[in-house]
Design a protein around this motif. Structure first.
Motif, PDB file in Angstrom:
ATOM      1  N   ASP A 160       9.019  32.898  -5.003  1.00 46.89           N
ATOM      2  CA  ASP A 160       8.662  33.357  -3.659  1.00 46.89           C
ATOM      3  C   ASP A 160       7.638  34.484  -3.719  1.00 46.89           C
ATOM      4  OD1 ASP A 160       8.835  33.123  -0.911  1.00 46.89           O
ATOM      5  OD2 ASP A 160      10.535  34.490  -0.711  1.00 46.89           O
ATOM      6  N   ILE A 161       7.096  34.801  -2.552  1.00 49.29           N
ATOM      7  CA  ILE A 161       6.152  35.910  -2.435  1.00 49.29           C
ATOM      8  C   ILE A 161       6.931  37.216  -2.410  1.00 49.29           C
ATOM      9  CG2 ILE A 161       4.554  37.033  -0.835  1.00 49.29           C
ATOM     10  CD1 ILE A 161       3.626  34.277   0.025  1.00 49.29           C
ATOM     11  N   VAL A 162       6.462  38.175  -3.196  1.00 48.71           N
ATOM     12  CA  VAL A 162       7.097  39.491  -3.215  1.00 48.71           C
ATOM     13  C   VAL A 162       6.053  40.532  -2.839  1.00 48.71           C
ATOM     14  CG1 VAL A 162       8.271  41.217  -4.642  1.00 48.71           C
ATOM     15  CG2 VAL A 162       8.733  38.785  -5.005  1.00 48.71           C
ATOM     16  N   GLU A 163       6.376  41.325  -1.791  1.00 48.54           N
ATOM     17  CA  GLU A 163       5.472  42.418  -1.411  1.00 48.54           C
ATOM     18  C   GLU A 163       5.999  43.720  -1.998  1.00 48.54           C
ATOM     19  OE1 GLU A 163       3.563  42.726   2.534  1.00 48.54           O
ATOM     20  OE2 GLU A 163       4.411  40.738   2.922  1.00 48.54           O
ATOM     21  N   THR A 164       7.129  44.183  -1.493  1.00 44.16           N
ATOM     22  CA  THR A 164       7.680  45.451  -1.997  1.00 44.16           C
ATOM     23  C   THR A 164       8.893  45.222  -2.900  1.00 44.16           C
ATOM     24  OG1 THR A 164       9.128  45.633  -0.085  1.00 44.16           O
ATOM     25  CG2 THR A 164       6.956  46.663   0.091  1.00 44.16           C
ATOM     26  N   GLY A 165       9.548  44.082  -2.708  1.00 48.23           N
ATOM     27  CA  GLY A 165      10.751  43.803  -3.500  1.00 48.23           C
ATOM     28  C   GLY A 165      12.027  44.317  -2.849  1.00 48.23           C
ATOM     29  N   SER A 166      11.890  44.962  -1.676  1.00 51.89           N
ATOM     30  CA  SER A 166      13.080  45.544  -1.028  1.00 51.89           C
ATOM     31  C   SER A 166      14.048  44.478  -0.533  1.00 51.89           C
ATOM     32  CB  SER A 166      12.671  46.483   0.110  1.00 51.89           C
ATOM     33  OG  SER A 166      11.819  45.832   1.007  1.00 51.89           O
ATOM     34  N   THR A 167      13.520  43.348  -0.030  1.00 54.30           N
ATOM     35  CA  THR A 167      14.411  42.262   0.430  1.00 54.30           C
ATOM     36  C   THR A 167      15.221  41.717  -0.746  1.00 54.30           C
ATOM     37  OG1 THR A 167      12.716  41.671   2.039  1.00 54.30           O
ATOM     38  CG2 THR A 167      14.494  40.106   1.759  1.00 54.30           C
ATOM     39  N   LEU A 168      14.570  41.582  -1.890  1.00 54.47           N
ATOM     40  CA  LEU A 168      15.273  41.099  -3.087  1.00 54.47           C
ATOM     41  C   LEU A 168      16.400  42.067  -3.447  1.00 54.47           C
ATOM     42  CD1 LEU A 168      12.302  40.027  -5.428  1.00 54.47           C
ATOM     43  CD2 LEU A 168      13.799  38.499  -4.156  1.00 54.47           C
ATOM     44  N   LYS A 169      16.046  43.348  -3.503  1.00 54.33           N
ATOM     45  CA  LYS A 169      16.999  44.389  -3.899  1.00 54.33           C
ATOM     46  C   LYS A 169      18.221  44.387  -2.985  1.00 54.33           C
ATOM     47  CE  LYS A 169      14.735  47.742  -5.812  1.00 54.33           C
ATOM     48  NZ  LYS A 169      13.814  48.910  -5.803  1.00 54.33           N
ATOM     49  N   GLU A 170      17.963  44.265  -1.673  1.00 51.16           N
ATOM     50  CA  GLU A 170      19.057  44.255  -0.687  1.00 51.16           C
ATOM     51  C   GLU A 170      20.015  43.097  -0.922  1.00 51.16           C
ATOM     52  OE1 GLU A 170      17.586  44.363   3.363  1.00 51.16           O
ATOM     53  OE2 GLU A 170      16.369  46.130   2.880  1.00 51.16           O
ATOM     54  N   ASN A 171      19.506  42.037  -1.527  1.00 48.67           N
ATOM     55  CA  ASN A 171      20.331  40.849  -1.764  1.00 48.67           C
ATOM     56  C   ASN A 171      20.775  40.713  -3.222  1.00 48.67           C
ATOM     57  OD1 ASN A 171      20.394  39.335   0.907  1.00 48.67           O
ATOM     58  ND2 ASN A 171      18.215  39.759   0.689  1.00 48.67           N
ATOM     59  N   GLY A 172      20.644  41.805  -3.967  1.00 50.90           N
ATOM     60  CA  GLY A 172      21.114  41.813  -5.360  1.00 50.90           C
ATOM     61  C   GLY A 172      20.249  40.995  -6.306  1.00 50.90           C
ATOM     62  N   LEU A 173      18.985  40.807  -5.921  1.00 50.04           N
ATOM     63  CA  LEU A 173      18.074  40.031  -6.768  1.00 50.04           C
ATOM     64  C   LEU A 173      16.945  40.918  -7.282  1.00 50.04           C
ATOM     65  CD1 LEU A 173      17.672  36.944  -4.367  1.00 50.04           C
ATOM     66  CD2 LEU A 173      19.371  37.213  -6.166  1.00 50.04           C
ATOM     67  N   GLU A 174      16.240  40.451  -8.288  1.00 51.35           N
ATOM     68  CA  GLU A 174      15.103  41.209  -8.815  1.00 51.35           C
ATOM     69  C   GLU A 174      14.012  40.270  -9.316  1.00 51.35           C
ATOM     70  OE1 GLU A 174      16.261  42.395 -13.281  1.00 51.35           O
ATOM     71  OE2 GLU A 174      17.750  43.115 -11.822  1.00 51.35           O
ATOM     72  N   VAL A 175      12.820  40.824  -9.489  1.00 49.02           N
ATOM     73  CA  VAL A 175      11.714  40.029 -10.035  1.00 49.02           C
ATOM     74  C   VAL A 175      11.987  39.813 -11.520  1.00 49.02           C
ATOM     75  CG1 VAL A 175       9.255  40.021 -10.594  1.00 49.02           C
ATOM     76  CG2 VAL A 175       9.998  40.801  -8.344  1.00 49.02           C
ATOM     77  N   LEU A 176      11.971  38.558 -11.930  1.00 47.30           N
ATOM     78  CA  LEU A 176      12.238  38.232 -13.336  1.00 47.30           C
ATOM     79  C   LEU A 176      10.938  37.906 -14.079  1.00 47.30           C
ATOM     80  CD1 LEU A 176      15.356  35.957 -12.673  1.00 47.30           C
ATOM     81  CD2 LEU A 176      15.387  38.347 -13.398  1.00 47.30           C
ATOM     82  N   GLU A 177      10.020  37.254 -13.390  1.00 43.12           N
ATOM     83  CA  GLU A 177       8.716  36.921 -13.989  1.00 43.12           C
ATOM     84  C   GLU A 177       7.657  36.905 -12.888  1.00 43.12           C
ATOM     85  OE1 GLU A 177      10.409  34.028 -17.580  1.00 43.12           O
ATOM     86  OE2 GLU A 177       9.306  33.115 -15.945  1.00 43.12           O
ATOM     87  N   GLU A 178       6.458  37.329 -13.229  1.00 40.41           N
ATOM     88  CA  GLU A 178       5.371  37.289 -12.256  1.00 40.41           C
ATOM     89  C   GLU A 178       4.499  36.069 -12.529  1.00 40.41           C
ATOM     90  OE1 GLU A 178       1.578  39.972 -10.941  1.00 40.41           O
ATOM     91  OE2 GLU A 178       3.461  41.046 -11.245  1.00 40.41           O
ATOM     92  N   ILE A 179       4.221  35.287 -11.474  1.00 38.20           N
ATOM     93  CA  ILE A 179       3.398  34.078 -11.641  1.00 38.20           C
ATOM     94  C   ILE A 179       1.924  34.412 -11.459  1.00 38.20           C
ATOM     95  CG2 ILE A 179       2.919  31.763 -10.726  1.00 38.20           C
ATOM     96  CD1 ILE A 179       5.916  31.567 -10.012  1.00 38.20           C
ATOM     97  N   CYS A 180       1.581  35.040 -10.338  1.00 38.52           N
ATOM     98  CA  CYS A 180       0.180  35.411 -10.109  1.00 38.52           C
ATOM     99  C   CYS A 180       0.049  36.385  -8.942  1.00 38.52           C
ATOM    100  CB  CYS A 180      -0.678  34.168  -9.837  1.00 38.52           C
ATOM    101  SG  CYS A 180      -0.173  33.258  -8.373  1.00 38.52           S
ATOM    102  N   PRO A 181      -1.040  37.187  -8.928  1.00 37.39           N
ATOM    103  CA  PRO A 181      -1.286  38.043  -7.773  1.00 37.39           C
ATOM    104  C   PRO A 181      -1.834  37.203  -6.619  1.00 37.39           C
ATOM    105  CG  PRO A 181      -3.011  38.348  -9.410  1.00 37.39           C
ATOM    106  CD  PRO A 181      -2.058  37.344  -9.982  1.00 37.39           C
ATOM    107  N   LEU A 182      -1.580  37.634  -5.399  1.00 32.00           N
ATOM    108  CA  LEU A 182      -2.032  36.893  -4.215  1.00 32.00           C
ATOM    109  C   LEU A 182      -2.782  37.815  -3.260  1.00 32.00           C
ATOM    110  CD1 LEU A 182       1.343  35.087  -3.374  1.00 32.00           C
ATOM    111  CD2 LEU A 182      -0.602  34.035  -4.537  1.00 32.00           C
ATOM    112  N   SER A 183      -3.722  37.225  -2.524  1.00 27.09           N
ATOM    113  CA  SER A 183      -4.432  37.952  -1.460  1.00 27.09           C
ATOM    114  C   SER A 183      -5.194  36.928  -0.614  1.00 27.09           C
ATOM    115  CB  SER A 183      -5.395  38.983  -2.054  1.00 27.09           C
ATOM    116  OG  SER A 183      -6.294  38.345  -2.936  1.00 27.09           O
TER     117      SER A 183
END
Length: 213
Positions: A160-183
């Motif tokens: 999924d797209i991650v901007e700040t990562g706060s939504t992940l954190k709130e749900n007990g999840l974290e970034v495990l691998e980065e696929i690519c930067p987006l813009s």
């Protein structure tokens, strides 16, 4: 003079793009009317037409020549896989496409185990796991909050797209691998680039300049 047609993705990105275009002297007053029901907006003086479309449709309009130019996020460009020319990175809406999940899923990714991946972006997920990681996965397409998938046991991880990562954190999840930067990127129809090269190149050059100011 033949109109140049520009397709913009509805929402925040369209507003940001229009503000940037205004810096280059390209305006479309009609589009600022919040109550308008119009679908196509014209600037007769500059020979430009604008229309707003659903984000995922912008690359399609550009590939088929219904729009000469489009502005859309690189996540959509990668997922749609259309035959279009990417000519400029606007640097707007910067974020990352990531593999995320509970910390315990990190080991599954490192051991290349067969896992289930939930995503709104099945094409990007498949390309990453199959072509870059050479890991066999089952991909489940979701349209809503993908963060829910690992929590309820539908999948081990999500893409999924991650901007700040706060939504992940709130749900007990974290970034495990980065696929690519987006813009946000400016994309152009291949035939339009040949037929209207001068006009399109000028718009791109002016946008580049506006970004550097």
């Amino acid at each position: 003079m033949k109109y140049l047609t520009i397709a913009l993705a509805k929402g925040r990105l369209a507003k940001q793009t229009l503000a940037l275009l205004e810096q280059t002297g390209i305006t479309c007053e009609e589009m600022k009317d919040k109550d308008t029901r119009k679908l196509i907006f014209v600037n007769e003086e500059l020979g430009l037409k604008f229309f707003l479309s659903k984000t995922s449709d912008v690359p399609t309009y550009v590939e088929y020549g219904a729009a000469d130019i489009g502005v859309v996020g690189s996540d959509t460009i990668l997922e749609e896989g259309r035959k279009i020319l990417e000519v400029l990175d606007l640097g707007l809406g910067k974020c990352r496409m990531c593999v995320a999940g509970p910390a315990s899923a990190r080991a599954l990714l490192q051991k290349n185990e067969i896992i289930r991946v939930a995503s709104k972006y099945p094409k990007i997920a498949k390309d990453y796991f199959y072509n870059k990681k050479h890991q066999t996965v089952e991909i489940v397409k979701l349209n809503g909050s993908v963060e829910l998938a690992p929590i309820v046991g539908l999948s081990e991880v999500i893409v999924d797209i991650v901007e700040t990562g706060s939504t992940l954190k709130e749900n007990g999840l974290e970034v495990l691998e980065e696929i690519c930067p987006l813009s946000a990127r400016v994309v152009v129809n291949e035939a339009s680039m040949k037929m209207q090269r001068e006009r399109i190149t000028k718009i791109v050059k002016d946008l580049k300049q506006a970004l550097n100011e």
